[in-house]
Design a protein around this motif. Sequence first.
Motif, PDB file in Angstrom:
ATOM      1  N   LYS A  41      -5.436  30.271  -1.016  1.00  0.00           N
ATOM      2  CA  LYS A  41      -6.901  30.281  -1.033  1.00  0.00           C
ATOM      3  C   LYS A  41      -7.486  29.784  -2.355  1.00  0.00           C
ATOM      4  O   LYS A  41      -8.491  29.084  -2.360  1.00  0.00           O
ATOM      5  CB  LYS A  41      -7.409  31.698  -0.737  1.00  0.00           C
ATOM      6  N   GLY A  42      -6.881  30.158  -3.455  1.00  0.00           N
ATOM      7  CA  GLY A  42      -7.391  29.731  -4.761  1.00  0.00           C
ATOM      8  C   GLY A  42      -6.742  28.434  -5.183  1.00  0.00           C
ATOM      9  O   GLY A  42      -5.913  28.412  -6.100  1.00  0.00           O
ATOM     10  N   VAL A  43      -7.119  27.337  -4.550  1.00  0.00           N
ATOM     11  CA  VAL A  43      -6.418  26.062  -4.708  1.00  0.00           C
ATOM     12  C   VAL A  43      -6.297  25.644  -6.166  1.00  0.00           C
ATOM     13  O   VAL A  43      -5.270  25.095  -6.579  1.00  0.00           O
ATOM     14  CB  VAL A  43      -7.138  24.950  -3.912  1.00  0.00           C
ATOM     15  N   GLY A  44      -7.312  25.922  -6.977  1.00  0.00           N
ATOM     16  CA  GLY A  44      -7.297  25.484  -8.365  1.00  0.00           C
ATOM     17  C   GLY A  44      -6.648  26.454  -9.328  1.00  0.00           C
ATOM     18  O   GLY A  44      -6.658  26.210 -10.544  1.00  0.00           O
ATOM     19  N   HIS A  45      -6.047  27.545  -8.820  1.00  0.00           N
ATOM     20  CA  HIS A  45      -5.492  28.580  -9.697  1.00  0.00           C
ATOM     21  C   HIS A  45      -4.011  28.819  -9.440  1.00  0.00           C
ATOM     22  O   HIS A  45      -3.504  28.553  -8.349  1.00  0.00           O
ATOM     23  CB  HIS A  45      -6.253  29.888  -9.510  1.00  0.00           C
ATOM     24  N   PRO A  53      -5.479  31.991 -14.747  1.00  0.00           N
ATOM     25  CA  PRO A  53      -5.230  30.631 -15.239  1.00  0.00           C
ATOM     26  C   PRO A  53      -5.298  29.589 -14.119  1.00  0.00           C
ATOM     27  O   PRO A  53      -4.902  29.841 -12.979  1.00  0.00           O
ATOM     28  CB  PRO A  53      -3.813  30.726 -15.819  1.00  0.00           C
ATOM     29  N   ARG A  54      -5.805  28.408 -14.469  1.00  0.00           N
ATOM     30  CA  ARG A  54      -5.866  27.308 -13.504  1.00  0.00           C
ATOM     31  C   ARG A  54      -4.565  26.516 -13.510  1.00  0.00           C
ATOM     32  O   ARG A  54      -3.903  26.382 -14.549  1.00  0.00           O
ATOM     33  CB  ARG A  54      -7.037  26.362 -13.841  1.00  0.00           C
ATOM     34  N   ASN A  55      -4.205  25.991 -12.349  1.00  0.00           N
ATOM     35  CA  ASN A  55      -3.110  25.022 -12.310  1.00  0.00           C
ATOM     36  C   ASN A  55      -3.662  23.655 -12.720  1.00  0.00           C
ATOM     37  O   ASN A  55      -4.856  23.521 -13.005  1.00  0.00           O
ATOM     38  CB  ASN A  55      -2.445  25.005 -10.924  1.00  0.00           C
ATOM     39  N   GLN A  56      -2.804  22.628 -12.733  1.00  0.00           N
ATOM     40  CA  GLN A  56      -3.256  21.333 -13.245  1.00  0.00           C
ATOM     41  C   GLN A  56      -4.357  20.725 -12.371  1.00  0.00           C
ATOM     42  O   GLN A  56      -5.299  20.108 -12.881  1.00  0.00           O
ATOM     43  CB  GLN A  56      -2.080  20.354 -13.347  1.00  0.00           C
ATOM     44  N   PHE A  57      -4.284  20.937 -11.062  1.00  0.00           N
ATOM     45  CA  PHE A  57      -5.350  20.430 -10.203  1.00  0.00           C
ATOM     46  C   PHE A  57      -6.666  21.134 -10.524  1.00  0.00           C
ATOM     47  O   PHE A  57      -7.735  20.508 -10.562  1.00  0.00           O
ATOM     48  CB  PHE A  57      -5.016  20.612  -8.723  1.00  0.00           C
ATOM     49  N   GLY A  58      -6.608  22.429 -10.762  1.00  0.00           N
ATOM     50  CA  GLY A  58      -7.810  23.173 -11.117  1.00  0.00           C
ATOM     51  C   GLY A  58      -8.422  22.664 -12.416  1.00  0.00           C
ATOM     52  O   GLY A  58      -9.648  22.570 -12.545  1.00  0.00           O
ATOM     53  N   LYS A  59      -7.581  22.334 -13.384  1.00  0.00           N
ATOM     54  CA  LYS A  59      -8.082  21.783 -14.651  1.00  0.00           C
ATOM     55  C   LYS A  59      -8.741  20.425 -14.421  1.00  0.00           C
ATOM     56  O   LYS A  59      -9.802  20.122 -14.989  1.00  0.00           O
ATOM     57  CB  LYS A  59      -6.940  21.652 -15.647  1.00  0.00           C
ATOM     58  N   ASP A  60      -8.119  19.595 -13.572  1.00  0.00           N
ATOM     59  CA  ASP A  60      -8.694  18.268 -13.288  1.00  0.00           C
ATOM     60  C   ASP A  60      -9.995  18.395 -12.496  1.00  0.00           C
ATOM     61  O   ASP A  60     -10.944  17.629 -12.710  1.00  0.00           O
ATOM     62  CB  ASP A  60      -7.682  17.415 -12.514  1.00  0.00           C
ATOM     63  N   PHE A  61     -10.045  19.370 -11.579  1.00  0.00           N
ATOM     64  CA  PHE A  61     -11.256  19.612 -10.797  1.00  0.00           C
ATOM     65  C   PHE A  61     -12.408  20.055 -11.702  1.00  0.00           C
ATOM     66  O   PHE A  61     -13.549  19.618 -11.561  1.00  0.00           O
ATOM     67  CB  PHE A  61     -10.958  20.674  -9.735  1.00  0.00           C
ATOM     68  N   LEU A  62     -12.079  20.915 -12.672  1.00  0.00           N
ATOM     69  CA  LEU A  62     -13.084  21.367 -13.634  1.00  0.00           C
ATOM     70  C   LEU A  62     -13.580  20.192 -14.474  1.00  0.00           C
ATOM     71  O   LEU A  62     -14.787  20.052 -14.719  1.00  0.00           O
ATOM     72  CB  LEU A  62     -12.489  22.444 -14.529  1.00  0.00           C
TER      73      LEU A  62
END
Length: 586
Positions: A41-45, A53-62
């Motif tokens: 559910k938390g795709v960016g985390h 903490p965010r995963n790399q996709f979450g960092k790129d999305f931000l």
Amino acid sequence: MFRLVIFVTLLTAICGYSYFQEKIPNGDFIPHPCKPNFVWKGVGHQNWAGGGPRNQFGKDFLAAGKKWTEELCRKDSDADGKTNGQELGDPNCIWRPGTIPEGTVTGISHPGVCDPWGSPQCMDKNDWVSCEGDEFNCPAIHEEGVMTKELIYPRTNVPAKDTTYVCMGFELPSDGDYHIIATTPIINESRVMHHIGLIACGDDFEVTDTPRECSMGLRGCSALIGLWTLGLPGECFYKEAGIRMGMNGMKRGVLQFHWTNPEMRDDYWDSSGLKIYYTNKLRNYDAGTLMTGQQYLEMPPLSPKIVQQSTCSPRCTKYKFTDTIYITTGLNHMHYLGISQHVKLTRANGTEIMLTHDEHYSYDTPVKHKYDSPVPVYPGDSFETVCTYRSLSRKETAFFGEGTFDEMCFGIFNFYPAQNIRGSRNCVTINDFEMCDFKERHCDFRALYNHSNPETRDLIDKVLDVCSYDGHCRHGCRAVVDDVMRNHECFKDGAAEATTFSRMIQADKDTAESLKFVTAMKSCKCDVESSIEYKPVIKDQLLKENEQKVEVDGSNPQEKPTSSGRQLLFSMYVLSLMLSVAMTGL
């Protein structure tokens, strides 16, 4: 009695919340790489449920402004050779929010997790991914004779506001004696559901058979007996204890929902609920829930670190605990500004035990602290609850409350035996005032709520005769208020601000007069007391009257003042004396 409110609130500001799933193609169909039939559910985390903490996709999305851009689509965040668009079913990067992706959900993969899962090239890149099961693990629910009951709301429209508490009453099995041994959530609308609580109600509580908004709870319902919140699969009670239900226990309960709808949409409908597991094979002990913490919070904006503290003192545990209790689980609770929290137990001999310590607190993924052996707590022990906040993102001061932008600071503990705590199973403070102190006072709230009671009538008249409820601090009011605050059992030592004022307004039948009384009691808190109001004496009026007297009888007003003139002269003397005293501060 302290009114329990279940407080787990949610402010959506990270990818883990469901409405961010709508900002990327197929955002609500991202499979977990190592958990079959499990949606991340938390795709960016890094946490599948969101938060932390965010995963790399979450960092790129931000970095992309939390938007699905062509640059983000063509990026390969997890460095597995496939673009984010390919992994999310938008290989040509043409998807826009509100449209249907061109690809199919069967080929969707996580854009922040390297594929293929388990391959040599992805082993090091995926070392942060947990494959441990979050499914509900409670062997007791499979034992022979365990029964279930589903408490489910009818399909209800979610209000278009960011925070809503709604309650509905249920009749519980009462044809025998039972122990509730576990609860699991029934989530129908995950985009708005943040927590569900089951609260025990007294026998005189009138069950509401339809959902209605209930703010921070319902009068007559106070003991928390079941809780689900975002990130928890369910609640399994300690093997030796259960929540008493039935003929000699709870017969009625309220199911309280907390909906969070930050987009304020009006098209959400929910029919979630809670499933209880119970048995007539009674366990050795009745279980209960204890709450510690602070109910007075004030966090100024733009602050990197704010620490709030509360102590349940040895004096309070000696009063509330009739004997030893045993704690089986602990849960910290703050809101969005919370960054760390702990609850520490201190023995009478100075020994310290850390019950809950969340160095990095995340309110949408709470940690349930379980103990290998139940922790005994003795009368005379103390609890220290410490909550740390960061308000750099806020422009306004945050206070204690139920709303999305409010804050809380509580430790919530399951314990047994329930009967070893008298009265309310909470040991909380409002600023430095300990709520347990009320039990040691001779404060007759029933009399205070009854405005026809002679003592209460005298108190109200005493204040309203001198003090104003229109916002002005009348002369003499401060002395009256100070007398009440120093000598009345229901108001002294901080009790008035801590609880008495709010209780009077909530409980009194004559709410209008209670509001007047409370407002009048507070009228001099910040304002400067007014001077005495005198009838103005005008010098010209005195001279004119004396001149008229001379014309009538020819007398000299300096030698023989008239009776009226003497009164006016005396009045002027008194006035000048009073003004002189007031100005010199004597």
